[in-house]
Design an enzyme around this catalytic site. Structure first.
Site, PDB file in Angstrom:
ATOM      1  N   HIS A  65      78.978  62.749  66.849  1.00 49.11           N
ATOM      2  CA  HIS A  65      80.271  62.908  67.527  1.00 49.11           C
ATOM      3  C   HIS A  65      80.584  61.612  68.257  1.00 49.11           C
ATOM      4  O   HIS A  65      79.709  60.767  68.450  1.00 49.11           O
ATOM      5  CB  HIS A  65      80.266  64.111  68.475  1.00 49.11           C
ATOM      6  CG  HIS A  65      79.295  64.023  69.606  1.00 49.11           C
ATOM      7  ND1 HIS A  65      77.926  64.039  69.443  1.00 49.11           N
ATOM      8  CD2 HIS A  65      79.499  63.913  70.948  1.00 49.11           C
ATOM      9  CE1 HIS A  65      77.334  63.962  70.610  1.00 49.11           C
ATOM     10  NE2 HIS A  65      78.257  63.875  71.542  1.00 49.11           N
TER      11      HIS A  65
ATOM     12  N   HIS B  55      81.110  60.546  71.236  1.00 48.93           N
ATOM     13  CA  HIS B  55      80.780  60.211  72.622  1.00 48.93           C
ATOM     14  C   HIS B  55      79.974  58.911  72.616  1.00 48.93           C
ATOM     15  O   HIS B  55      79.131  58.697  71.731  1.00 48.93           O
ATOM     16  CB  HIS B  55      79.968  61.339  73.286  1.00 48.93           C
ATOM     17  CG  HIS B  55      80.826  62.454  73.823  1.00 48.93           C
ATOM     18  ND1 HIS B  55      80.361  63.739  74.039  1.00 48.93           N
ATOM     19  CD2 HIS B  55      82.135  62.455  74.203  1.00 48.93           C
ATOM     20  CE1 HIS B  55      81.343  64.489  74.529  1.00 48.93           C
ATOM     21  NE2 HIS B  55      82.426  63.732  74.632  1.00 48.93           N
TER      22      HIS B  55
ATOM     23  N   ASP C  40      77.467  57.725  74.141  1.00 49.99           N
ATOM     24  CA  ASP C  40      75.995  57.693  74.130  1.00 49.99           C
ATOM     25  C   ASP C  40      75.433  57.914  72.726  1.00 49.99           C
ATOM     26  O   ASP C  40      74.230  57.777  72.508  1.00 49.99           O
ATOM     27  CB  ASP C  40      75.402  58.688  75.128  1.00 49.99           C
ATOM     28  CG  ASP C  40      75.903  60.112  74.942  1.00 49.99           C
ATOM     29  OD1 ASP C  40      77.117  60.304  74.785  1.00 49.99           O
ATOM     30  OD2 ASP C  40      75.072  61.042  74.969  1.00 49.99           O
ATOM     31  N   HIS C  41      76.303  58.251  71.759  1.00 50.05           N
ATOM     32  CA  HIS C  41      75.858  58.466  70.373  1.00 50.05           C
ATOM     33  C   HIS C  41      76.386  57.404  69.407  1.00 50.05           C
ATOM     34  O   HIS C  41      75.941  57.358  68.265  1.00 50.05           O
ATOM     35  CB  HIS C  41      76.285  59.859  69.886  1.00 50.05           C
ATOM     36  CG  HIS C  41      75.648  60.949  70.680  1.00 50.05           C
ATOM     37  ND1 HIS C  41      74.601  61.718  70.214  1.00 50.05           N
ATOM     38  CD2 HIS C  41      75.889  61.375  71.952  1.00 50.05           C
ATOM     39  CE1 HIS C  41      74.233  62.564  71.152  1.00 50.05           C
ATOM     40  NE2 HIS C  41      75.003  62.384  72.220  1.00 50.05           N
TER      41      HIS C  41
ATOM     42  N   HIS D 159      80.885  71.104  70.306  1.00 47.62           N
ATOM     43  CA  HIS D 159      80.655  70.255  71.471  1.00 47.62           C
ATOM     44  C   HIS D 159      81.934  69.564  71.955  1.00 47.62           C
ATOM     45  O   HIS D 159      82.076  69.295  73.147  1.00 47.62           O
ATOM     46  CB  HIS D 159      79.583  69.215  71.111  1.00 47.62           C
ATOM     47  CG  HIS D 159      79.255  68.260  72.197  1.00 47.62           C
ATOM     48  ND1 HIS D 159      78.702  68.660  73.400  1.00 47.62           N
ATOM     49  CD2 HIS D 159      79.394  66.916  72.285  1.00 47.62           C
ATOM     50  CE1 HIS D 159      78.509  67.611  74.167  1.00 47.62           C
ATOM     51  NE2 HIS D 159      78.926  66.535  73.528  1.00 47.62           N
TER      52      HIS D 159
HETATM   53 ZN    ZN Z   1      75.244  63.087  74.232  1.00 48.95          ZN
HETATM   54 ZN    ZN Z   2      78.257  64.465  73.650  1.00 52.06          ZN
END
Ligand code: ZN
Ligand code: ZN
Length: 258
Positions: free
Chosen positions: A60, A62, A64-65, A140
């Site tokens: 996804h 975000h 941090d990914h 999510h």
């Molecule tokens: Zn995350």
């Molecule tokens: Zn996330």
């Protein structure tokens, strides 16, 4: 199949954990699930060859990914080797124009024949002569315009692993397929839900081995012991992942053991 949890933190990097990325090695070939920062540096530390990365699957959008993807692409473009090619899978098509603009701002040649861009959707998204990869939807991103987010199933050598990606806070989108079908390895996030809420669901899953990653602050340091105690009723082996941990899944001797 050999899986290294390169980065295992929650949304922020911490002193001992960086953002989400996982390396899958099948023979000489590499695949990545998520590309949180600093995925390029962690691959260098692990002494891996960028030219062997055949595909990158992002769960996804975000940061941090996915925020490590630009410097990962920089390394792919800077040191190309004969036959090198990488497929990148984002869950949102609109990410690509933004990615291209930033790569060009860094004076990289983009687009490049070394890299293909793809958009993940539910079901099989990728296959080569070693591995099949399928996307499993999660919810999510429900509060972010309900855009697509997913986990990924990796099937190879008669074995099957799944990465859940990030989940909802009530654990209600923990993929149905993990509740119904056996997986040799399940990599489950451990930030957005309370372990006590997840335990009754996890107890009934036919998982062979469960690895928790994307570890939230309360479970760092001494908190890891508390988390292990909470999860101790699980009827199968489980691990709390750290950056650089390696999980081996030898080929099945008789096709599939599922
Ligand atoms: Zn995350
Ligand atoms: Zn996330």
């Amino acid at each position: 199949m050999r899986i290294t949890t390169l980065g295992t933190s929650h949304g922020d990097p911490t002193y001992c954990r960086f953002n989400s990325s996982n390396l899958i090695e099948i023979g000489e070939v590499h695949y990545l699930i998520d590309a949180g920062a600093p995925v390029d540096a962690l691959l260098v530390r692990a002494d891996k060859d960028f030219a062997r990365i055949k595909a990158v699957f992002v769960t996804h959008m975000h940061g941090d990914h996915v925020a490590g993807i630009t410097t990962l692409i920089k390394m792919l473009l800077k040191y190309p080797k004969e036959g090198q090619h990488t497929d990148i899978f984002f869950p949102e098509a609109k990410a690509y124009p933004a990615l291209g603009a930033w790569l060009k701002a860094m004076h990289l040649k983009w687009p490049s024949p070394l890299i293909s861009t793809n958009v993940s959707k539910p079901g099989q998204v990728y296959a080569d002569d070693r591995v099949t990869v399928s996307a499993v939807p999660t919810r999510h991103m429900e509060n972010a315009g309900n855009v697509f987010s997913c986990g990924y199933i990796i099937e190879t050598e008669g074995k099957r692993a799944i990465f859940t990606g990030d989940l909802k806070g009530d654990f209600s989108d923990f993929p149905e397929i993990i509740r119904e079908e056996p997986f040799d390895l399940c990599f489950c996030e451990m930030t957005h839900f309370q372990p006590e809420a997840a335990l009754p669901i996890l107890m009934d899953c036919p998982i062979h081995r469960l690895v928790f990653t994307h570890i939230h602050n309360p479970w760092h340091g001494d908190g890891e012991r508390t988390l292990r105690e909470i999860l101790s009723p699980l009827p199968y082996p489980f691990d709390i992942a750290h950056d650089g941990d390696v999980f081996e899944l030898p080929p099945s001797t008789k096709g599939t053991d599922a």
